[in-house]
Write a protein that holds these residues in place. Structure first.
Motif, PDB file in Angstrom:
ATOM      1  N   LEU A  37       0.831  -1.214   0.000  1.00 49.58           N
ATOM      2  CA  LEU A  37       0.000   0.000   0.000  1.00 49.58           C
ATOM      3  C   LEU A  37       0.863   1.260   0.000  1.00 49.58           C
ATOM      4  N   ARG A  38       1.948   1.251   0.799  1.00 47.20           N
ATOM      5  CA  ARG A  38       2.817   2.438   0.832  1.00 47.20           C
ATOM      6  C   ARG A  38       3.451   2.693  -0.531  1.00 47.20           C
ATOM      7  N   GLU A  39       3.734   1.622  -1.252  1.00 49.32           N
ATOM      8  CA  GLU A  39       4.290   1.794  -2.604  1.00 49.32           C
ATOM      9  C   GLU A  39       3.262   2.455  -3.525  1.00 49.32           C
ATOM     10  N   GLU A  40       2.000   2.039  -3.395  1.00 52.97           N
ATOM     11  CA  GLU A  40       0.930   2.656  -4.211  1.00 52.97           C
ATOM     12  C   GLU A  40       0.786   4.134  -3.861  1.00 52.97           C
ATOM     13  N   VAL A  41       0.926   4.444  -2.559  1.00 52.00           N
ATOM     14  CA  VAL A  41       0.817   5.848  -2.128  1.00 52.00           C
ATOM     15  C   VAL A  41       1.977   6.656  -2.716  1.00 52.00           C
ATOM     16  N   ARG A  42       3.181   6.100  -2.620  1.00 47.20           N
ATOM     17  CA  ARG A  42       4.371   6.792  -3.159  1.00 47.20           C
ATOM     18  C   ARG A  42       4.228   7.058  -4.647  1.00 47.20           C
ATOM     19  N   ASN A  43       3.673   6.082  -5.370  1.00 39.95           N
ATOM     20  CA  ASN A  43       3.530   6.224  -6.826  1.00 39.95           C
ATOM     21  C   ASN A  43       2.287   7.010  -7.226  1.00 39.95           C
ATOM     22  N   GLU A  44       1.532   7.442  -6.212  1.00 35.84           N
ATOM     23  CA  GLU A  44       0.318   8.238  -6.444  1.00 35.84           C
ATOM     24  C   GLU A  44      -0.621   7.584  -7.446  1.00 35.84           C
ATOM     25  N   THR A  45      -0.782   6.283  -7.346  1.00 31.46           N
ATOM     26  CA  THR A  45      -1.756   5.579  -8.193  1.00 31.46           C
ATOM     27  C   THR A  45      -3.161   5.875  -7.651  1.00 31.46           C
ATOM     28  N   ALA A  46      -4.187   5.539  -8.445  1.00 24.34           N
ATOM     29  CA  ALA A  46      -5.567   5.770  -7.990  1.00 24.34           C
ATOM     30  C   ALA A  46      -5.808   5.005  -6.688  1.00 24.34           C
ATOM     31  N   LEU A  47      -5.296   3.782  -6.643  1.00 22.56           N
ATOM     32  CA  LEU A  47      -5.454   2.965  -5.438  1.00 22.56           C
ATOM     33  C   LEU A  47      -4.754   3.626  -4.242  1.00 22.56           C
ATOM     34  N   GLY A  48      -3.546   4.134  -4.514  1.00 21.81           N
ATOM     35  CA  GLY A  48      -2.764   4.775  -3.455  1.00 21.81           C
ATOM     36  C   GLY A  48      -3.454   6.015  -2.905  1.00 21.81           C
ATOM     37  N   VAL A  49      -4.019   6.791  -3.804  1.00 20.20           N
ATOM     38  CA  VAL A  49      -4.711   8.024  -3.395  1.00 20.20           C
ATOM     39  C   VAL A  49      -5.898   7.658  -2.497  1.00 20.20           C
ATOM     40  N   ALA A  51      -6.208   4.887  -0.707  1.00 18.59           N
ATOM     41  CA  ALA A  51      -5.767   4.233   0.531  1.00 18.59           C
ATOM     42  C   ALA A  51      -5.178   5.218   1.542  1.00 18.59           C
ATOM     43  N   LYS A  52      -4.570   6.292   1.042  1.00 17.07           N
ATOM     44  CA  LYS A  52      -3.766   7.166   1.902  1.00 17.07           C
ATOM     45  C   LYS A  52      -4.533   7.714   3.111  1.00 17.07           C
ATOM     46  N   ALA A  53      -5.750   8.177   2.873  1.00 20.15           N
ATOM     47  CA  ALA A  53      -6.502   8.803   3.966  1.00 20.15           C
ATOM     48  C   ALA A  53      -6.757   7.802   5.095  1.00 20.15           C
ATOM     49  N   PHE A  54      -7.058   6.570   4.716  1.00 24.67           N
ATOM     50  CA  PHE A  54      -7.295   5.540   5.732  1.00 24.67           C
ATOM     51  C   PHE A  54      -6.010   5.255   6.506  1.00 24.67           C
ATOM     52  N   MET A  55      -4.915   5.141   5.766  1.00 24.62           N
ATOM     53  CA  MET A  55      -3.634   4.808   6.404  1.00 24.62           C
ATOM     54  C   MET A  55      -3.187   5.930   7.341  1.00 24.62           C
ATOM     55  N   ASP A  56      -3.323   7.172   6.897  1.00 19.32           N
ATOM     56  CA  ASP A  56      -2.912   8.301   7.735  1.00 19.32           C
ATOM     57  C   ASP A  56      -3.705   8.349   9.037  1.00 19.32           C
ATOM     58  N   ALA A  57      -4.953   7.868   8.973  1.00 17.39           N
ATOM     59  CA  ALA A  57      -5.797   7.898  10.173  1.00 17.39           C
ATOM     60  C   ALA A  57      -5.626   6.632  11.014  1.00 17.39           C
ATOM     61  N   HIS A 154      23.276  -0.855   6.378  1.00 14.83           N
ATOM     62  CA  HIS A 154      23.475  -1.824   5.297  1.00 14.83           C
ATOM     63  C   HIS A 154      23.699  -1.162   3.945  1.00 14.83           C
ATOM     64  N   CYS A 155      22.953  -0.071   3.675  1.00 13.68           N
ATOM     65  CA  CYS A 155      23.059   0.504   2.321  1.00 13.68           C
ATOM     66  C   CYS A 155      23.270   2.017   2.357  1.00 13.68           C
ATOM     67  N   ASN A 156      23.439   2.582   3.571  1.00 15.58           N
ATOM     68  CA  ASN A 156      23.657   4.029   3.736  1.00 15.58           C
ATOM     69  C   ASN A 156      22.453   4.877   3.310  1.00 15.58           C
ATOM     70  N   GLY A 157      21.299   4.215   3.079  1.00 15.86           N
ATOM     71  CA  GLY A 157      20.083   4.961   2.735  1.00 15.86           C
ATOM     72  C   GLY A 157      19.628   5.836   3.900  1.00 15.86           C
ATOM     73  N   GLU A 158      18.750   6.775   3.585  1.00 14.99           N
ATOM     74  CA  GLU A 158      18.259   7.700   4.615  1.00 14.99           C
ATOM     75  C   GLU A 158      17.163   7.035   5.449  1.00 14.99           C
ATOM     76  N   LEU A 159      17.236   7.210   6.769  1.00 18.43           N
ATOM     77  CA  LEU A 159      16.217   6.619   7.634  1.00 18.43           C
ATOM     78  C   LEU A 159      15.068   7.607   7.839  1.00 18.43           C
ATOM     79  N   TYR A 160      13.850   7.077   7.926  1.00 19.72           N
ATOM     80  CA  TYR A 160      12.699   7.954   8.167  1.00 19.72           C
ATOM     81  C   TYR A 160      11.759   7.313   9.186  1.00 19.72           C
ATOM     82  N   GLN A 161      10.890   8.141   9.734  1.00 17.52           N
ATOM     83  CA  GLN A 161       9.851   7.634  10.627  1.00 17.52           C
ATOM     84  C   GLN A 161       8.556   7.570   9.835  1.00 17.52           C
ATOM     85  N   ARG A 162       7.841   6.448   9.921  1.00 17.73           N
ATOM     86  CA  ARG A 162       6.572   6.331   9.198  1.00 17.73           C
ATOM     87  C   ARG A 162       5.574   7.359   9.711  1.00 17.73           C
ATOM     88  N   ASP A 163       4.779   7.925   8.796  1.00 18.84           N
ATOM     89  CA  ASP A 163       3.770   8.932   9.179  1.00 18.84           C
ATOM     90  C   ASP A 163       2.831   8.392  10.245  1.00 18.84           C
TER      91      ASP A 163
END
Ligand code: AMP
Length: 215
Positions: A37-49, A51-57, A154-163
């Motif tokens: 689901l987070r991938e769909e949100v990141r890609n701003e697909t119709a499904l992601g759009v 899903a986002k409101a539910f996930m944020d809440a 492991h990969c030096n990627g940036e760490l983030y906190q989930r919304d």
């Protein structure tokens, strides 16, 4: 050896962390609904759009959306060596839909593993959780901090906190779990394939308990 697994339990219990390790060791495909689901949100697909409101809440995304995402994944070629379902099903209706799908494709679930921990443990884990934006590896500010602040070991990627790992959203997610997901315990506990694992303590000890539950 068990091949198709369901890992279920409350948010923060360690399904993602332990599931990734099991997948590496046993060559299984992780199908993590939250990640999909987070991938769909990141890609701003119709499904992601949608899903986002539910996930944020901290609420569940509607069943028809998530159920529709599962069938192609459990039947994909690269799932044929076994899969781990993490975060699906999350209510009894989803479990019933999954059962129908499995029957249709003549697939079985070899273990349903329930991971449990007290709410205080879950809240502490969730509020301190940091995730690599590049490889998805999970850290914790206090219990397993990265060697360099803000960077993945492991990969030096940036760490983030989930919304949704903010305290106000966490309490909604835990409430949703109690009301909608915990009835799965009754749904699954009568099966021979059901195992319950104590998910409190040292990360390696918890992993050993999961391995024992697979035997
Ligand atoms: P997770 O990464 O498993 O904590 O999931 C993050 C969020 O994605 C949840 O709080 C829900 O909003 C949504 N989600 C994940 N899995 C499901 C599911 N099986 N059914 C409905 N919503 C889900």
């Amino acid at each position: 050896m068990s091949r198709n697994l369901i890992l279920f339990g409350p948010p923060g219990v360690g399904k993602g962390t332990q599931g990734a390790r099991l997948a590496r060791e046993y060559g299984l495909l992780v199908i993590a609904m939250g990640d999909l689901l987070r991938e769909e949100v990141r890609n701003e697909t119709a499904l992601g759009v949608k899903a986002k409101a539910f996930m944020d809440a901290g609420e569940l995304v509607p069943d028809e959306v998530v159920v529709g995402m599962i069938e192609s994944r459990i039947t994909a070629d690269h799932a044929s060596g076994g899969f781990i379902l993490d975060g699906f099903p999350r209510n009894v209706r989803q479990a019933e839909a999954l059962a129908r799908m499995l029957e249709k494709h003549e697939l079985t679930i070899d273990r349903v593993i329930f991971m449990q921990a007290d709410e205080s443990v879950l809240v502490e884990r969730l509020t301190g959780r940091l995730i690599c934006s590049s490889c998805g590896f999970g850290f914790h500010r206090h219990y397993s901090p990265p060697k360099i602040e803000g960077r993945c070991d492991h990969c030096n990627g940036e760490l983030y906190q989930r919304d949704d790992d903010r305290e106000d959203v966490i309490s909604s997610r835990l409430q949703v779990y109690d009301e909608q997901t915990s009835p799965l315990l009754e749904y699954y506990s009568a099966l021979d394939s059901f195992r319950s694992v104590d998910a409190v303590g040292d990360i390696d000890e918890i992993y050993a308990r999961l391995q024992a539950a697979l035997d």
